[in-house]
Design a protein around this motif. Sequence first.
Motif, PDB file in Angstrom:
ATOM      1  N   ALA A 143     -14.261 -21.358  18.173  1.00  0.00           N
ATOM      2  CA  ALA A 143     -13.499 -22.400  18.870  1.00  0.00           C
ATOM      3  C   ALA A 143     -12.414 -21.848  19.774  1.00  0.00           C
ATOM      4  O   ALA A 143     -11.773 -22.599  20.500  1.00  0.00           O
ATOM      5  N   SER A 212     -14.463 -29.266  25.092  1.00  0.00           N
ATOM      6  CA  SER A 212     -15.262 -29.279  23.866  1.00  0.00           C
ATOM      7  C   SER A 212     -16.094 -30.542  23.880  1.00  0.00           C
ATOM      8  O   SER A 212     -15.558 -31.628  24.096  1.00  0.00           O
ATOM      9  N   ASP A 270      -8.602 -23.691  24.708  1.00  0.00           N
ATOM     10  CA  ASP A 270      -9.841 -23.702  23.929  1.00  0.00           C
ATOM     11  C   ASP A 270      -9.586 -24.222  22.511  1.00  0.00           C
ATOM     12  O   ASP A 270     -10.256 -25.142  22.020  1.00  0.00           O
ATOM     13  N   ALA A 271      -8.587 -23.645  21.863  1.00  0.00           N
ATOM     14  CA  ALA A 271      -8.260 -24.089  20.498  1.00  0.00           C
ATOM     15  C   ALA A 271      -7.878 -25.570  20.510  1.00  0.00           C
ATOM     16  O   ALA A 271      -8.327 -26.348  19.665  1.00  0.00           O
ATOM     17  N   SER A 273      -8.782 -27.914  22.617  1.00  0.00           N
ATOM     18  CA  SER A 273      -9.875 -28.848  22.889  1.00  0.00           C
ATOM     19  C   SER A 273     -10.657 -29.122  21.602  1.00  0.00           C
ATOM     20  O   SER A 273     -11.024 -30.261  21.318  1.00  0.00           O
ATOM     21  N   THR A 274     -10.863 -28.105  20.809  1.00  0.00           N
ATOM     22  CA  THR A 274     -11.580 -28.303  19.541  1.00  0.00           C
ATOM     23  C   THR A 274     -10.733 -29.136  18.583  1.00  0.00           C
ATOM     24  O   THR A 274     -11.207 -30.086  17.956  1.00  0.00           O
TER      25      THR A 274
HETATM   26 MG    MG Z   1     -12.531 -24.692  21.615  1.00  0.00          MG
END
Ligand code: MG
Length: 327
Positions: A143, A212, A270-271, A273-274
């Motif tokens: 993730a 995501s 990124d983190a 969005s998850t």
């Molecule tokens: Mg992510």
Amino acid sequence: MDTVVEINACAPEGMGRDELRKAVEDAFEAMARVDRLMNARAEGSDIWRVNRAAGSGSWISVDEWTFRVIKRALFFARLSSGAFDPTILPLMELWGFGTKPHVPRQEEIGKAKRLVDWTAVDLDESNFSVRLNRPGMGLDLGAIAKGFAVDRAFEALKRSGVTRAIVNAGGNVYALGKRPDGGKWKVGVRDPDEPGTYVTVMRLEEQTAVTSGDYERYFEDGGKRYHHIIDPASGYPADSDIRSVTVILPRTREAQSDIGLVPNASMDADALSTMLFILGKEKALKFADENGIGLIIVDARRGISASKWAPEIFPSEHVSTGDGKQR
Ligand code: MG
Ligand code: AMP
């Protein structure tokens, strides 16, 4: 990282073709290095070694890059009270993502769920060592590592003197500078049901956008869809009213609250969005509005919502290329 990576770069004045090619190769190599270090399934990788030693008491020394990503993943685990959890591997394996996807039995889910616990990860900053406290535990940086890889690609391009480029790693985009014609880069938000088509388009300059979506990895069983973002609380794919969430972080620290996000870092986006996918639409939008984060959400009814700080979005008629952007 199990994804296609595409880099489009323009040579600045005075840079020859070979030099540009070398710059792009360096960027790819940085991303490949992230994969070699952090792919949980690649025998001998840092993460593979840490996971293999789970519960043994041994500290495993890892590369500085790996250490940084694990540390950052734990930051997001804390921030989300464990909705984001980089020790999700036992559940990912049980559901067979990456191998043979299937719906597990309830008692198997209960068992795997107990092995998912970000508070049981020990870090020793003095020598970049990591230890998982219980046998059967495992890290999965799926993730967040892609975002880190995109940041490293961006850094490599900049270091080589490239000022205009776009990096696209399956939903993680970094737009460096402007397009050759002086306009902003156009980045499409994918239609969750139609690969190659877009529900809307953003225009980005010197900015990262990370999506995501439930379409990235999923399987169907008995008419039901099971996707790859797992809610650690239930052990099932997150029962979210979000089909996809795109995160655009502010470029400066002043533009955001002080929860400790790094401006414009693809890793953080990124983190997030998850994490925000798991929280669901209402909480995600509230979180974004409070913290100066741009969000574009496609919901279960295919409606589009944007947070207060999202970039302007445009109809997607004019997006024609099949890869998420138009040049
Ligand atoms: Mg992510
Ligand atoms: P992304 O596509 O960035 O949203 O990441 C999805 C990937 O993150 C999955 O394929 C798993 O490797 C991993 N993952 C799934 N659920 C979680 C979770 N709750 N917390 C952290 N990582 C997760």
